[in-house]
Motif scaffolding. Structure first.
Motif, PDB file in Angstrom:
ATOM      1  N   GLU A 110       0.836  -1.207   0.000  1.00  0.00           N
ATOM      2  CA  GLU A 110       0.000   0.000   0.000  1.00  0.00           C
ATOM      3  C   GLU A 110       0.870   1.257   0.000  1.00  0.00           C
ATOM      4  O   GLU A 110       2.068   1.211   0.273  1.00  0.00           O
ATOM      5  N   THR A 111       0.250   2.396  -0.301  1.00  0.00           N
ATOM      6  CA  THR A 111       0.953   3.673  -0.331  1.00  0.00           C
ATOM      7  C   THR A 111       1.265   4.151   1.088  1.00  0.00           C
ATOM      8  O   THR A 111       0.412   4.074   1.973  1.00  0.00           O
ATOM      9  N   THR A 113       2.463   7.461   3.430  1.00  0.00           N
ATOM     10  CA  THR A 113       2.517   8.926   3.399  1.00  0.00           C
ATOM     11  C   THR A 113       3.108   9.457   4.699  1.00  0.00           C
ATOM     12  O   THR A 113       3.054   8.794   5.740  1.00  0.00           O
ATOM     13  N   TYR A 124       0.385  17.031   3.942  1.00  0.00           N
ATOM     14  CA  TYR A 124       1.159  15.933   3.368  1.00  0.00           C
ATOM     15  C   TYR A 124       2.494  16.478   2.861  1.00  0.00           C
ATOM     16  O   TYR A 124       2.533  17.435   2.088  1.00  0.00           O
ATOM     17  N   GLN A 127       5.304  10.987   0.055  1.00  0.00           N
ATOM     18  CA  GLN A 127       4.603   9.724  -0.121  1.00  0.00           C
ATOM     19  C   GLN A 127       5.470   8.770  -0.937  1.00  0.00           C
ATOM     20  O   GLN A 127       6.322   9.189  -1.718  1.00  0.00           O
ATOM     21  N   LEU A 129       4.499   5.560  -3.373  1.00  0.00           N
ATOM     22  CA  LEU A 129       3.299   4.983  -3.963  1.00  0.00           C
ATOM     23  C   LEU A 129       3.299   3.456  -3.939  1.00  0.00           C
ATOM     24  O   LEU A 129       4.341   2.802  -4.069  1.00  0.00           O
ATOM     25  N   SER A 130       2.109   2.914  -3.820  1.00  0.00           N
ATOM     26  CA  SER A 130       1.890   1.476  -3.915  1.00  0.00           C
ATOM     27  C   SER A 130       2.239   0.986  -5.322  1.00  0.00           C
ATOM     28  O   SER A 130       2.037   1.704  -6.306  1.00  0.00           O
ATOM     29  N   ARG A 135      -4.546   2.057  -6.655  1.00  0.00           N
ATOM     30  CA  ARG A 135      -3.850   2.485  -5.448  1.00  0.00           C
ATOM     31  C   ARG A 135      -4.293   3.877  -5.045  1.00  0.00           C
ATOM     32  O   ARG A 135      -4.934   4.586  -5.800  1.00  0.00           O
ATOM     33  N   SER A 137      -3.179   7.746  -3.886  1.00  0.00           N
ATOM     34  CA  SER A 137      -2.120   8.753  -3.916  1.00  0.00           C
ATOM     35  C   SER A 137      -2.682  10.018  -3.301  1.00  0.00           C
ATOM     36  O   SER A 137      -3.903  10.224  -3.269  1.00  0.00           O
ATOM     37  N   SER A 139      -2.154  14.452  -2.623  1.00  0.00           N
ATOM     38  CA  SER A 139      -1.588  15.680  -3.166  1.00  0.00           C
ATOM     39  C   SER A 139      -0.698  16.313  -2.109  1.00  0.00           C
ATOM     40  O   SER A 139      -1.188  16.768  -1.062  1.00  0.00           O
TER      41      SER A 139
END
Length: 286
Positions: A110-111, A113, A124, A127, A129-130, A135, A137, A139
């Motif tokens: 999984e992603t 963050t 945020y 991150q 990414l997955s 998946r 994501s 911003s």
């Protein structure tokens, strides 16, 4: 050959003396603001009292420790402050956290963050990414309230009670999605649950259809930097997976916090500190 042996012996004594001095410094730092006497230091570090006294005297002379003539107690001095401030200036939390985020993604798919607290919101800042085609994501740079989503709730639950009450009393619990918690009573219950289990869970509270788990990351002072999370499609976050992912996130967040100086409790006498090595790959237990 004789020269080499003499040099090795001298290096060994130097390392031993340096190790003892660092043990003394670490002990006093971990007990701060409590002050300590030579007898306590010698006993808990299993040092001869004369050796402990000599080390302390040298550290006081260098300004690394302070000594109260009246109480005969030792504390950190201006030299330690200078080193500590230099270390803080060198810290880059996102850089440190990225290794752990990569580890989490490899272990769970999984992603991951990283969010930073910004007043009564959080933002945020990074991150990973997955690898899945479907998946989550986020911003980067976007701001979100502290009651909506697992990353936000993890930060809120880690704040002192007075700050939590300030947020609940003076900042409206805006409904971001139909699943957002907007009841003060429910949010208090949720904060208690997060504190008990060590991580927060969100199922569609910030973004409909998204599931996530998160845990707080703390500075050396105990103040909250932000939170670390794993997120993905909600249908991949059943209760069993949330519990497994949450445990991994809580562990990684604690390791990041430790690497930037946060300590939950003093180490036992004789324990050795050291730099944190690259994390080993995590395997999700299902």
């Amino acid at each position: 050959m004789t020269i080499s042996t003499a040099i090795d012996s001298e290096d060994s004594r130097t390392r031993s003396g340096l190790g003892r001095a660092l043990a003394v410094i670490n002990m006093i730092a971990e007990r701060s603001p409590q002050t300590l006497g030579v007898s306590t230091i010698a006993r808990e570090l299993e040092l001869p009292k004369a050796v402990a006294h000599r080390i302390l005297k040298e550290l006081v002379g260098d300004g690394f420790l302070g000594f109260d003539e009246e109480t005969k107690q030792y504390r950190l001095g201006p030299g330690a402050l200078a080193v500590g401030l230099a270390a803080l200036r060198a810290l880059n939390v996102p850089d440190i956290a990225r290794r752990y985020m990569v580890r989490l993604v490899r272990g769970t798919g999984e992603t991951a963050t990283l969010s930073m607290r910004q007043g009564w919101s959080r933002v945020y800042v990074d991150q990973v990414l997955s690898p899945h085609e479907v998946r989550m994501s986020v911003s980067l740079g976007t701001s979100h309230p502290l009651h909506s989503g697992s990353s936000s709730k993890a930060i809120l639950a880690a704040l002192p009670d007075a700050e939590i009450e300030d947020y609940l009393d003076n900042h409206g619990l805006e409904r971001v999605t139909p699943a957002t918690i907007t009841s003060v009573t429910r949010l208090r219950e949720e904060i208690a649950r997060i504190r008990e289990q060590g991580f927060a869970v969100s199922l569609g509270e910030r973004q409909s259809g998204a599931g996530s788990v998160a845990a707080a990351v703390r500075y050396s002072t105990g103040q909250v930097f932000g939170s670390l999370s794993l997120c993905g499609p909600q249908d991949r976050f059943d209760p069993r997976t949330c519990a497994a992912h949450g445990a991994l996130v809580a562990e990684a967040a604690a390791e990041i916090s430790a690497e930037i100086g946060f300590r939950t409790a003093p180490r036992q006498a004789g324990a050795r500190g050291g730099a944190v090595s690259d994390p080993q790959p995590l395997v999700l237990r299902t």
